[in-house]
Design an enzyme around this catalytic site. Structure first.
Site, short mmCIF file in Angstrom:
data_model
loop_
_atom_site.label_atom_id
_atom_site.label_comp_id
_atom_site.label_asym_id
_atom_site.label_seq_id
_atom_site.Cartn_x
_atom_site.Cartn_y
_atom_site.Cartn_z
CD GLU A 1 -46.87 -23.45 -42.09
OE1 GLU A 1 -45.74 -24.16 -42.69
OE2 GLU A 1 -46.98 -23.77 -40.73
N GLY B 1 -22.54 -24.57 -10.29
CA GLY B 1 -21.57 -24.04 -9.69
C GLY B 1 -20.31 -23.80 -10.57
CB THR C 1 -17.16 -27.90 -10.35
OG1 THR C 1 -16.36 -27.64 -9.28
CG2 THR C 1 -16.62 -29.18 -10.89
CD GLU D 1 -31.37 -21.46 -12.98
OE1 GLU D 1 -30.93 -21.17 -11.93
OE2 GLU D 1 -32.14 -21.65 -13.73
#
Length: 366
Positions: free
Chosen positions: A56, A298, A300, A296
């Site tokens: 604004e 694996g 598990t 990002e």
């Protein structure tokens, strides 16, 4: 709410302006503003960076104050009405003498939520709310999640073969997808407040987890989930620009001190089973003003977060090849005994990225 085709046109422009702050406003929301007088745009702006003027104020700075009187203002988010890093925007709008404010959505921040609109209306300014609300919400999923639910928005990224394999049996994964897909991931990293991985990925790949292809003036926080503090103080993600947070269930002083000396921050958040408390971790990250997380990792960690219902969106890159059933899959899950145990999802977008395919999937809230 009564709006017109012209209102939609001006709001579309405000949304377009807000997207210019996609990579830089964190931890603040992305906001755009358009000021209109007699059917013409006389000022426009967007929030560029936390601590700098809001949308604004940037729009009003382009307008002669006499021209601003009786003007209409189009905002992608309710104007703030409290003193934060910058003064309240409602005060500036009232002082400028605007006649009408059209806002796409209410601010989910409890300090503002509805109060900004009430302040404007108390001064005789007409307020219309809800025009292109869904489009505005897409700009700030993390800010909305943090304000409404007390946790960041979690986007889980994976690269896989057509048969859903993310790495060879020995862990080798470079490179499953092509250069275009990897460049696309850089944009998702750049818009994120934090990039998260598990210690297994750190030990196997020694990644940097940074934004390399774009200059955004900051590096997202790197978060490593490492329950037993197996991470080496020599890991590459401790050397680069930006901060690294290691979340652990191990309070061993020697291991902790070694990582701290290497530049890591440590969060000790254990469960009774000596694993990392994922819910407490999300609350801690929200306290750190983390809006969007790009995971990002694996199978598990990805499987654990999906089972814990902490994933909002999947960002999947599929490469046009098959790797075989003996290679690593996308999620480590216990066996599902019934079809009703499946996790429901909804495909939001599918498109080609180079020779690969990118699929964006919304995870069901059920």
């Amino acid at each position: 709410m009564t709006t017109s085709a012209a209102d939609a046109q001006f709001m579309a422009r405000a949304l377009q302006l807000a997207r210019r702050g996609m990579y830089t406003t964190d931890p603040n929301p992305r906001v755009g503003c358009v000021i209109v007088k007699e059917g013409k745009i006389i000022g426009e702006g967007w929030h560029e960076r936390a601590g700098q003027p809001h949308a604004e104020i940037n729009a009003l700075s382009q307008v002669n104050l006499q021209h601003a009187r009786s003007a209409g203002v189009y905002l992608t988010l309710e104007p703030c009405c409290h003193q934060g890093r910058t003064p309240p925007c409602t005060t500036a709008l009232i002082k400028a003498g605007v006649q009408r404010v059209v806002a796409a959505m209410r601010d989910p921040n409890p300090q503002v939520s509805g109060k900004g609109f009430k302040e404007l209306e108390s001064r005789g300014i007409r307020v219309d709310v809800g025009l292109m609300e869904s489009e505005a919400e897409l700009l700030n999923p993390g800010f909305i999640s943090r304000m409404k639910h007390g946790r960041p928005f979690v986007r889980l990224k994976m690269a896989a073969s057509l048969d859903g394999r993310t790495a060879m049996a020995d862990g080798q994964s470079k490179w499953i997808t092509g250069e275009a897909a990897r460049a696309d991931v850089q944009k998702w990293r750049a818009r994120s407040s934090a990039i998260m991985t598990g210690v297994g990925t750190v030990l196997a790949d020694d990644p940097e987890l940074n934004v390399r292809a774009m200059k955004i003036g900051r590096q997202p926080l790197r978060v490593v989930v490492d329950s037993q503090l197996r991470m080496s103080p020599k890991a590459r993600l401790l050397r680069g620009e930006g901060k690294t947070l290691v979340v652990t269930a191990n309070n061993d002083k020697t291991l902790t001190d070694n990582l701290k000396r290497a530049g890591a921050q440590i969060a000790y958040l254990p469960t009774p089973k000596k694993t990392v408390d994922l819910e407490a971790m999300m609350q801690h990250l929200a306290w750190l003003e983390v809006n969007e997380i790009l995971v990002e990792a694996g199978a598990t960690l990805c499987g654990a977060m999906l089972r814990a219902k902490m994933v909002d969106e999947l960002l999947l890159y599929y490469a046009p090849h098959v790797m075989g059933s003996a290679e690593r899959g996308m999620f480590n899950f216990p066996p599902l005994l019934r079809m009703s145990d499946r996790i429901s999802m909804e495909i939001q977008d599918v498109r080609a990225i180079g020779q690969d395919w990118r699929v964006i999937v919304k995870v069901s809230e059920k």
